[in-house]
Design a protein around this motif. Sequence first.
Motif, PDB file in Angstrom:
ATOM      1  N   VAL A  14      -0.732   3.546  -1.944  1.00  0.00           N
ATOM      2  CA  VAL A  14       0.448   4.293  -1.787  1.00  0.00           C
ATOM      3  C   VAL A  14       0.192   5.858  -2.079  1.00  0.00           C
ATOM      4  O   VAL A  14       0.668   6.861  -1.478  1.00  0.00           O
ATOM      5  CB  VAL A  14       1.777   3.794  -2.657  1.00  0.00           C
ATOM      6  CG1 VAL A  14       2.856   4.863  -2.660  1.00  0.00           C
ATOM      7  CG2 VAL A  14       2.298   2.494  -2.221  1.00  0.00           C
ATOM      8  N   ALA A  15      -0.654   6.177  -3.034  1.00  0.00           N
ATOM      9  CA  ALA A  15      -0.911   7.544  -3.385  1.00  0.00           C
ATOM     10  C   ALA A  15      -1.797   8.102  -2.298  1.00  0.00           C
ATOM     11  O   ALA A  15      -1.591   9.166  -1.979  1.00  0.00           O
ATOM     12  CB  ALA A  15      -1.975   7.393  -4.731  1.00  0.00           C
ATOM     13  N   GLY A  16      -2.444   7.283  -1.702  1.00  0.00           N
ATOM     14  CA  GLY A  16      -3.341   7.624  -0.434  1.00  0.00           C
ATOM     15  C   GLY A  16      -2.668   8.085   0.766  1.00  0.00           C
ATOM     16  O   GLY A  16      -2.739   9.052   1.225  1.00  0.00           O
ATOM     17  N   LYS A  17      -1.521   7.240   0.916  1.00  0.00           N
ATOM     18  CA  LYS A  17      -0.602   7.664   1.926  1.00  0.00           C
ATOM     19  C   LYS A  17       0.308   8.853   1.626  1.00  0.00           C
ATOM     20  O   LYS A  17       0.538   9.610   2.854  1.00  0.00           O
ATOM     21  CB  LYS A  17       0.237   6.502   2.328  1.00  0.00           C
ATOM     22  CG  LYS A  17      -0.333   5.209   2.999  1.00  0.00           C
ATOM     23  CD  LYS A  17       0.801   4.109   3.292  1.00  0.00           C
ATOM     24  CE  LYS A  17       0.003   2.893   3.926  1.00  0.00           C
ATOM     25  NZ  LYS A  17       0.664   1.913   4.252  1.00  0.00           N
ATOM     26  N   VAL A  18       0.636   8.951   0.401  1.00  0.00           N
ATOM     27  CA  VAL A  18       1.290  10.197  -0.061  1.00  0.00           C
ATOM     28  C   VAL A  18       0.603  11.284   0.235  1.00  0.00           C
ATOM     29  O   VAL A  18       1.005  12.316   0.856  1.00  0.00           O
ATOM     30  CB  VAL A  18       1.734  10.161  -1.457  1.00  0.00           C
ATOM     31  CG1 VAL A  18       2.203  11.539  -1.933  1.00  0.00           C
ATOM     32  CG2 VAL A  18       2.970   9.132  -1.474  1.00  0.00           C
ATOM     33  N   LYS A  19      -0.659  11.322  -0.373  1.00  0.00           N
ATOM     34  CA  LYS A  19      -1.641  12.434  -0.103  1.00  0.00           C
ATOM     35  C   LYS A  19      -1.733  12.915   1.556  1.00  0.00           C
ATOM     36  O   LYS A  19      -1.954  13.957   1.893  1.00  0.00           O
ATOM     37  CB  LYS A  19      -3.024  12.204  -0.637  1.00  0.00           C
ATOM     38  CG  LYS A  19      -3.015  12.283  -2.042  1.00  0.00           C
ATOM     39  CD  LYS A  19      -4.644  12.128  -2.597  1.00  0.00           C
ATOM     40  CE  LYS A  19      -4.658  12.110  -3.998  1.00  0.00           C
ATOM     41  NZ  LYS A  19      -6.014  11.751  -4.221  1.00  0.00           N
ATOM     42  N   GLU A  20      -1.892  11.659   2.365  1.00  0.00           N
ATOM     43  CA  GLU A  20      -2.000  11.958   3.698  1.00  0.00           C
ATOM     44  C   GLU A  20      -1.049  12.652   4.396  1.00  0.00           C
ATOM     45  O   GLU A  20      -1.074  13.699   5.063  1.00  0.00           O
ATOM     46  CB  GLU A  20      -2.384  10.755   4.394  1.00  0.00           C
ATOM     47  CG  GLU A  20      -2.588  10.676   6.042  1.00  0.00           C
ATOM     48  CD  GLU A  20      -2.935   9.187   6.429  1.00  0.00           C
ATOM     49  OE1 GLU A  20      -3.054   9.273   7.748  1.00  0.00           O
ATOM     50  OE2 GLU A  20      -3.016   8.272   5.820  1.00  0.00           O
ATOM     51  N   ALA A  21       0.355  12.244   3.850  1.00  0.00           N
ATOM     52  CA  ALA A  21       1.568  12.877   4.344  1.00  0.00           C
ATOM     53  C   ALA A  21       1.819  14.359   4.093  1.00  0.00           C
ATOM     54  O   ALA A  21       2.015  15.040   4.707  1.00  0.00           O
ATOM     55  CB  ALA A  21       2.702  11.858   4.135  1.00  0.00           C
ATOM     56  N   VAL A  22       1.309  14.528   2.803  1.00  0.00           N
ATOM     57  CA  VAL A  22       1.474  15.941   2.383  1.00  0.00           C
ATOM     58  C   VAL A  22       0.461  16.821   2.994  1.00  0.00           C
ATOM     59  O   VAL A  22       0.814  17.840   3.469  1.00  0.00           O
ATOM     60  CB  VAL A  22       1.196  15.815   0.708  1.00  0.00           C
ATOM     61  CG1 VAL A  22       1.233  17.418   0.239  1.00  0.00           C
ATOM     62  CG2 VAL A  22       2.416  15.179  -0.011  1.00  0.00           C
ATOM     63  N   GLY A  23      -0.800  16.258   3.206  1.00  0.00           N
ATOM     64  CA  GLY A  23      -1.746  17.098   4.042  1.00  0.00           C
ATOM     65  C   GLY A  23      -1.334  17.454   5.168  1.00  0.00           C
ATOM     66  O   GLY A  23      -1.600  18.499   5.722  1.00  0.00           O
ATOM     67  N   LYS A  24      -0.840  16.314   6.003  1.00  0.00           N
ATOM     68  CA  LYS A  24      -0.371  16.737   7.433  1.00  0.00           C
ATOM     69  C   LYS A  24       1.028  17.811   7.177  1.00  0.00           C
ATOM     70  O   LYS A  24       1.047  18.586   8.281  1.00  0.00           O
ATOM     71  CB  LYS A  24       0.253  15.507   7.862  1.00  0.00           C
ATOM     72  CG  LYS A  24      -0.900  14.379   8.489  1.00  0.00           C
ATOM     73  CD  LYS A  24      -0.652  13.172   9.335  1.00  0.00           C
ATOM     74  CE  LYS A  24      -1.423  12.408   9.587  1.00  0.00           C
ATOM     75  NZ  LYS A  24      -0.869  11.137  10.336  1.00  0.00           N
TER      76      LYS A  24
END
Length: 56
Positions: A14-24
Amino acid sequence: MSTEKKADNKIDEVAGKVKEAVGKTVGNESLTAEGKAQSTKANVKQAGEKVKDAFK
């Protein structure tokens, strides 16, 4: 798979998905890649734990 390991892997995913979304969202390719890698790593760990459980 122990419940603790399941929870840790899910948190990493989940943390990875959040980082990915924020990065995008902010246009940060480095953060997007880091999030994608973290999420993938967590998924691989989960798969490894499932294989271990299958052989118990």
